[in-house]
Structure formats: C-alpha cells, structure tokens
Design a protein around this motif. Structure first.
Motif, mmCIF file in Angstrom:
data_model
loop_
_atom_site.group_PDB
_atom_site.id
_atom_site.type_symbol
_atom_site.label_atom_id
_atom_site.label_comp_id
_atom_site.label_asym_id
_atom_site.label_seq_id
_atom_site.Cartn_x
_atom_site.Cartn_y
_atom_site.Cartn_z
ATOM 1 N N GLU A 163 0.841 -1.188 0.000
ATOM 2 C CA GLU A 163 0.000 0.000 0.000
ATOM 3 C C GLU A 163 0.882 1.246 0.000
ATOM 4 O O GLU A 163 1.807 1.348 0.810
ATOM 5 N N PRO A 164 0.626 2.209 -0.896
ATOM 6 C CA PRO A 164 1.434 3.444 -0.937
ATOM 7 C C PRO A 164 1.444 4.188 0.390
ATOM 8 O O PRO A 164 2.466 4.783 0.777
ATOM 9 N N GLY A 165 0.307 4.156 1.108
ATOM 10 C CA GLY A 165 0.244 4.861 2.384
ATOM 11 C C GLY A 165 1.250 4.336 3.390
ATOM 12 O O GLY A 165 1.829 5.108 4.165
ATOM 13 N N ARG A 166 1.460 3.035 3.400
ATOM 14 C CA ARG A 166 2.440 2.454 4.332
ATOM 15 C C ARG A 166 3.865 2.865 3.959
ATOM 16 O O ARG A 166 4.689 3.148 4.830
ATOM 17 N N TRP A 167 4.153 2.911 2.661
ATOM 18 C CA TRP A 167 5.494 3.325 2.251
ATOM 19 C C TRP A 167 5.711 4.815 2.523
ATOM 20 O O TRP A 167 6.837 5.249 2.773
ATOM 21 N N TRP A 168 4.636 5.597 2.479
ATOM 22 C CA TRP A 168 4.757 7.008 2.853
ATOM 23 C C TRP A 168 5.101 7.128 4.337
ATOM 24 O O TRP A 168 5.950 7.924 4.729
ATOM 25 N N THR A 169 4.458 6.300 5.163
ATOM 26 C CA THR A 169 4.794 6.286 6.592
ATOM 27 C C THR A 169 6.242 5.872 6.792
ATOM 28 O O THR A 169 6.970 6.459 7.601
ATOM 29 N N PHE A 170 6.654 4.838 6.051
ATOM 30 C CA PHE A 170 8.057 4.413 6.126
ATOM 31 C C PHE A 170 8.987 5.577 5.785
ATOM 32 O O PHE A 170 9.993 5.790 6.472
ATOM 33 N N ALA A 171 8.661 6.342 4.752
ATOM 34 C CA ALA A 171 9.531 7.414 4.287
ATOM 35 C C ALA A 171 9.690 8.502 5.337
ATOM 36 O O ALA A 171 10.823 8.920 5.654
ATOM 37 N N TRP A 172 8.568 8.989 5.919
ATOM 38 C CA TRP A 172 8.726 10.095 6.859
ATOM 39 C C TRP A 172 9.323 9.652 8.195
ATOM 40 O O TRP A 172 10.077 10.404 8.827
ATOM 41 N N VAL A 173 9.018 8.424 8.623
ATOM 42 C CA VAL A 173 9.665 7.926 9.846
ATOM 43 C C VAL A 173 11.163 7.739 9.608
ATOM 44 O O VAL A 173 11.994 8.086 10.458
ATOM 45 N N PHE A 174 11.507 7.216 8.424
ATOM 46 C CA PHE A 174 12.914 7.001 8.082
ATOM 47 C C PHE A 174 13.671 8.332 8.021
ATOM 48 O O PHE A 174 14.760 8.467 8.595
ATOM 49 N N VAL A 175 13.105 9.324 7.335
ATOM 50 C CA VAL A 175 13.786 10.611 7.186
ATOM 51 C C VAL A 175 13.918 11.320 8.533
ATOM 52 O O VAL A 175 14.994 11.813 8.893
ATOM 53 N N LEU A 176 12.814 11.386 9.293
ATOM 54 C CA LEU A 176 12.869 12.045 10.598
ATOM 55 C C LEU A 176 13.821 11.312 11.547
ATOM 56 O O LEU A 176 14.602 11.932 12.272
ATOM 57 N N GLY A 177 13.754 9.976 11.536
ATOM 58 C CA GLY A 177 14.628 9.205 12.411
ATOM 59 C C GLY A 177 16.093 9.352 12.047
ATOM 60 O O GLY A 177 16.953 9.471 12.924
ATOM 61 N N THR A 178 16.378 9.337 10.754
ATOM 62 C CA THR A 178 17.763 9.501 10.302
ATOM 63 C C THR A 178 18.290 10.886 10.646
ATOM 64 O O THR A 178 19.424 11.031 11.126
ATOM 65 N N ALA A 179 17.481 11.917 10.411
ATOM 66 C CA ALA A 179 17.913 13.281 10.720
ATOM 67 C C ALA A 179 18.134 13.465 12.215
ATOM 68 O O ALA A 179 19.149 14.045 12.641
ATOM 69 N N ALA A 180 17.187 12.974 13.029
ATOM 70 C CA ALA A 180 17.337 13.088 14.477
ATOM 71 C C ALA A 180 18.556 12.310 14.964
ATOM 72 O O ALA A 180 19.331 12.802 15.802
ATOM 73 N N GLY A 181 18.748 11.097 14.433
ATOM 74 C CA GLY A 181 19.895 10.298 14.834
ATOM 75 C C GLY A 181 21.216 10.944 14.447
ATOM 76 O O GLY A 181 22.184 10.923 15.220
ATOM 77 N N ALA A 182 21.271 11.531 13.249
ATOM 78 C CA ALA A 182 22.502 12.183 12.796
ATOM 79 C C ALA A 182 22.841 13.381 13.674
ATOM 80 O O ALA A 182 23.998 13.561 14.098
ATOM 81 N N LEU A 183 21.847 14.223 13.960
ATOM 82 C CA LEU A 183 22.103 15.401 14.784
ATOM 83 C C LEU A 183 22.454 15.004 16.216
ATOM 84 O O LEU A 183 23.303 15.639 16.849
ATOM 85 N N CYS A 184 21.814 13.954 16.733
ATOM 86 C CA CYS A 184 22.178 13.462 18.062
ATOM 87 C C CYS A 184 23.613 12.936 18.068
ATOM 88 O O CYS A 184 24.344 13.112 19.052
ATOM 89 N N GLY A 185 24.019 12.282 16.987
ATOM 90 C CA GLY A 185 25.383 11.787 16.896
ATOM 91 C C GLY A 185 26.398 12.913 16.882
ATOM 92 O O GLY A 185 27.446 12.836 17.540
ATOM 93 N N VAL A 186 26.100 13.991 16.142
ATOM 94 C CA VAL A 186 26.986 15.146 16.108
ATOM 95 C C VAL A 186 27.095 15.769 17.497
ATOM 96 O O VAL A 186 28.187 16.099 17.971
ATOM 97 N N ALA A 187 25.942 15.929 18.173
ATOM 98 C CA ALA A 187 25.951 16.532 19.507
ATOM 99 C C ALA A 187 26.672 15.640 20.514
ATOM 100 O O ALA A 187 27.459 16.122 21.335
ATOM 101 N N PHE A 188 26.443 14.319 20.436
ATOM 102 C CA PHE A 188 27.034 13.393 21.408
ATOM 103 C C PHE A 188 28.525 13.191 21.160
ATOM 104 O O PHE A 188 29.235 12.710 22.039
ATOM 105 N N SER A 189 29.013 13.561 19.980
ATOM 106 C CA SER A 189 30.437 13.346 19.666
ATOM 107 C C SER A 189 31.351 14.154 20.576
ATOM 108 O O SER A 189 32.548 13.853 20.662
#
Length: 292
Positions: A163-189
């Motif tokens: 279902e396209p709707g599920r892949w849309w959910t995958f996309a925004w969770v993936f993008v938000l999670g990746t961005a949050a994780g990257a910025l947390c990694g920079v801060a925690f470094s």
C-alpha cells in the motif's frame, strides 16, 4: 610593474601579470555534494565498520528467527510471525547505527586525530562538512535498509507492504529518524574525552536503548517503567512507527497504547531533532579538549 630596492634584493610590489588569483569557492550545495562523496568513499574503506553496520541488523533478525521460529506467531491467531514482528525494530536500530553511533564515534576520532582542526583551517565552510556527513548517513542507511528488507523477504518470507500509504509512513519515519539520529550523533560526539574512548562511551548507550525500546523483545511485554523510560528516546518511536508499516492493522493490539501513535512519533522525533541541533551548535568542538 613597479619595484622597490631593499638594498639586497628587488621586490615586486604588484603581482605578475597573467597570474590568476584565487577564484571564488563553489556553492554550498556543490561543496556539500563533493564532501558527501568523499565521506561515502571513506566509510566504505573502513571494512570492519561496513560489515558491522550492514550485517548487524541482518544477523540479529536471523538469530531471532532461528530462536523463536520463523513460522511461529507472536500472538496465536494474529498471523504475525516473529521475523515479521522484529523486522521493524531491526530497521530502526539500523538507522541508529548508521546515524547516531557512526557519527558520534567517527567525529570523535577525527577530532582526536586533529582532522577537524586541520579542516577548520581550510576555506571549506562548516556547513559543507555537516552536509557531507548527512549525505554519508543517508546513503549508508538506504543501502543498509535495502539489504535488510531483501533478506527479510527472500530468506524469511516476511511480507512487504503493498500500500502506498504504508510506504509514505516508512519514508517520513525514516527521514525524521535519520535526521534526528545524525544530529544526536553530532551533539554526542563531544561527550567522549578522546577518540579511543568513543566506542566505549557510545556503544553501551546504543545497546541499552535497543533493549528497552522493543528491538530485542516484544515492547508490550517489557515492564511498564521500562516502557516509560524508552518513550523518552527516539529509538522506541522509530521502532513503533516501523511496526505500523510492516505489521497488519490487527497487530495494533500488541501496542501498549492500543494505537500506532503517528502524531506522537512525529512530535518526539522532531523534538529530538531540534534539541540535538541546538545542543550540537553550542557544544560542538573542532579541537581536542587539551588543545585549547
């Protein structure tokens, strides 16, 4: 061209004709793209890191499928097998490995070896450096998840969404999670005191979050205090968001809240993204602690 006699040598006061001066730097996006290519190449040269980041989620999924049984249902009559249930957690933990853990350790090592100090002395804008890290995280996360989903579907017969709707959910969770994780990694470094101690400081944090966030166990079977603790951190929300993608709607009964909580997932991940950005800007260091 005029000259000045200094008594010993004759010094030119104007540049030689025909010799071009330094040109302007390329635009930020072009510099960021070039830096991303450099970071990706550097990452793939570190074979041990590549194997760990890419193979870890796949190996963990294989272990859970073997221990619990690839055809055993999490809840009798639900139709959800253990590989299908644990796949979303492996996707989420893979994002954390590629973003938070990878950046927190790599930046600490670069700082300790003097690479950041030398880089700061070049004309390269700081923003281009961080764009390069972000590009590297996105590339590795996409490759990692593609491999994980392919193995899950081919080796363990995990059904992928149609279902396209599920892949849309995958996309925004993936993008938000990746961005949050990257910025947390920079801060925690900036937390590890040296590059040699960075793994010892970062990896235990990741392991603890994996145990309390529903990655290694069914989240609804964890103690309530552990669920509440996990709810403070982004990994729990990434895993829950991914469960809403890969599990059928009927599996929502396995969630303690009784719903997928998409709004809360987006809010928590965005909050961590903003907080990590503010903390990272205020605490990021280009030099070692003993280097002034």
């Amino acid at each position: 061209m005029s000259t000045v006699d200094t008594g010993t040598t004759t010094t030119s006061t104007t540049p030689a004709r025909g010799r071009p001066g330094p040109g302007p730097l390329p635009g930020l996006l072009r510099l960021g793209l070039s830096r991303s290519i450099y970071e990706v190449r550097s990452f793939f040269r570190e074979r041990d890191a590549v194997v760990f980041v890419f193979a870890y989620p796949i190996l963990m999924l294989a272990i859970f499928a073997t221990v619990f049984g690839a055809d055993t249902e999490v809840l009798p009559g639900s139709g959800v097998t253990f590989p299908q249930y644990f796949l979303p957690g492996m996707v989420a933990t893979g994002v954390m490995l590629s973003s938070f853990q990878n950046l927190a350790i790599a930046i600490s090592v670069e700082r300790d070896e003097g690479g950041l100090k030398r880089l700061r002395a070049t004309p390269l804008p700081a923003a281009a450096y961080f764009l390069g890290k972000t590009g590297q995280v996105l590339v590795t996360s996409v490759v990692q998840n593609a491999l994980l989903l392919a193995v899950a579907a081919l080796a363990f017969d995990v059904p992928l969404p149609d279902e396209p709707g599920r892949w849309w959910t995958f996309a925004w969770v993936f993008v938000l999670g990746t961005a949050a994780g990257a910025l947390c990694g920079v801060a925690f470094s900036s937390v590890p005191r040296s590059g040699r101690s960075s793994s010892a400081v970062v990896i235990p944090v990741v392991l603890v979050l994996q145990f309390v966030s529903g990655v290694f166990f069914q989240f609804d079977q964890l103690p309530s205090w552990m669920q509440q603790l996990a709810s403070v951190f982004p990994l729990k929300w990434m895993a829950q968001g991914m469960r809403s993608v890969f599990l059928p709607d009927e599996a929502v009964v396995l969630e303690p809240s009784g719903s997928w909580q998409h709004g809360a997932t987006a809010a928590v991940l965005t909050a961590w993204l903003v907080v990590a950005l503010v903390v990272g800007v205020r605490t990021f260091r280009w030099r070692r602690r003993d280097d002034g």
